[in-house]
Design a protein around this motif. Structure first.
Motif, short mmCIF file in Angstrom:
data_model
loop_
_atom_site.label_atom_id
_atom_site.label_comp_id
_atom_site.label_asym_id
_atom_site.label_seq_id
_atom_site.Cartn_x
_atom_site.Cartn_y
_atom_site.Cartn_z
N GLN A 102 0.84 -1.21 0.00
CA GLN A 102 0.00 0.00 0.00
C GLN A 102 0.88 1.26 0.00
N ALA A 106 1.22 4.19 -2.80
CA ALA A 106 0.94 5.58 -2.41
C ALA A 106 2.11 6.49 -2.77
N ASP A 118 -9.74 12.05 -3.53
CA ASP A 118 -10.15 10.73 -3.05
C ASP A 118 -10.26 9.75 -4.22
N ILE A 121 -6.83 8.55 -5.26
CA ILE A 121 -6.31 7.58 -4.30
C ILE A 121 -6.98 6.23 -4.49
N ASP A 122 -8.29 6.25 -4.58
CA ASP A 122 -9.02 5.00 -4.77
C ASP A 122 -8.59 4.29 -6.04
N SER A 126 -6.51 0.80 -5.83
CA SER A 126 -7.61 -0.17 -5.93
C SER A 126 -7.11 -1.60 -6.08
N TYR A 135 -9.20 0.86 4.51
CA TYR A 135 -9.19 1.75 3.35
C TYR A 135 -9.42 3.22 3.69
N GLN A 136 -10.30 3.52 4.62
CA GLN A 136 -10.54 4.92 4.99
C GLN A 136 -9.29 5.54 5.63
N ARG A 139 -6.68 6.13 2.91
CA ARG A 139 -6.98 7.36 2.17
C ARG A 139 -6.56 8.58 3.00
N SER A 140 -6.89 8.58 4.27
CA SER A 140 -6.50 9.70 5.15
C SER A 140 -4.99 9.84 5.23
N HIS A 143 -3.61 11.51 2.09
CA HIS A 143 -3.81 12.97 2.16
C HIS A 143 -2.82 13.60 3.13
#
Length: 151
Positions: A102, A106, A118, A121-122, A126, A135-136, A139-140, A143
């Protein structure tokens, strides 16, 4: 063959079709890159090759000879690369198994899009599966890493 891994050239004596993942883990001792599915479906084995995310479980070692390979160990000796720092700050990890893949995905995303949405990122992550469902938080953290790299 000679492989450039984490800015260090290594001469390895392996079959040309040996997957890069096994060269990294078993020959070079870089165990941060994980084996997940062996079919390039889960993303646990993601490394960067010339800055682009690549699944190392299906990529023959010979295919990356002469190219720059970066593993999770190559991001920062102290683990303070902005994405790594963000992962810690946001407390992304549960089991942690998928996290090196991951993080590598990123890093590639942020190099291409320093201020991702978002949706960016997704889309970019993915193909990296997280059985724990973080996953949340992932994503955070992306950012947050963008903020750290900017500031």
């Amino acid at each position: 063959m000679k492989l450039l891994v984490n800015d260090t050239e290594h001469e390895v004596f392996v079959p040309e079709d040996m997957p890069l993942l096994w060269v990294l883990r078993d020959v070079l001792g870089l165990t941060g890159t994980k084996y997940g599915c062996g079919m390039a479906l889960c993303g646990a084995c993601t490394v960067l090759v010339d800055g682009q995310p690549m699944r190392s479980c299906v990529r023959p070692a010979a295919a990356v000879a002469g190219r720059a390979v970066t593993t999770i160990e190559g991001l920062s000796a102290r683990g303070d690369q902005p994405v790594q720092r963000a992962w810690t700050e946001v407390d992304v990890v549960q089991c942690g198994y998928c996290q090196s893949g991951q993080i590598m995905a990123a890093v590639a995303l942020l190099r291409a899009r320093p201020k991702p949405t978002d949706a960016d990122i997704d889309a970019a992550l993915s193909g990296n599966l997280c059985r724990c469902g973080t996953y949340q938080r992932i994503r955070s953290a992306v950012h947050r890493a963008a903020e750290l790299e900017e500031g």
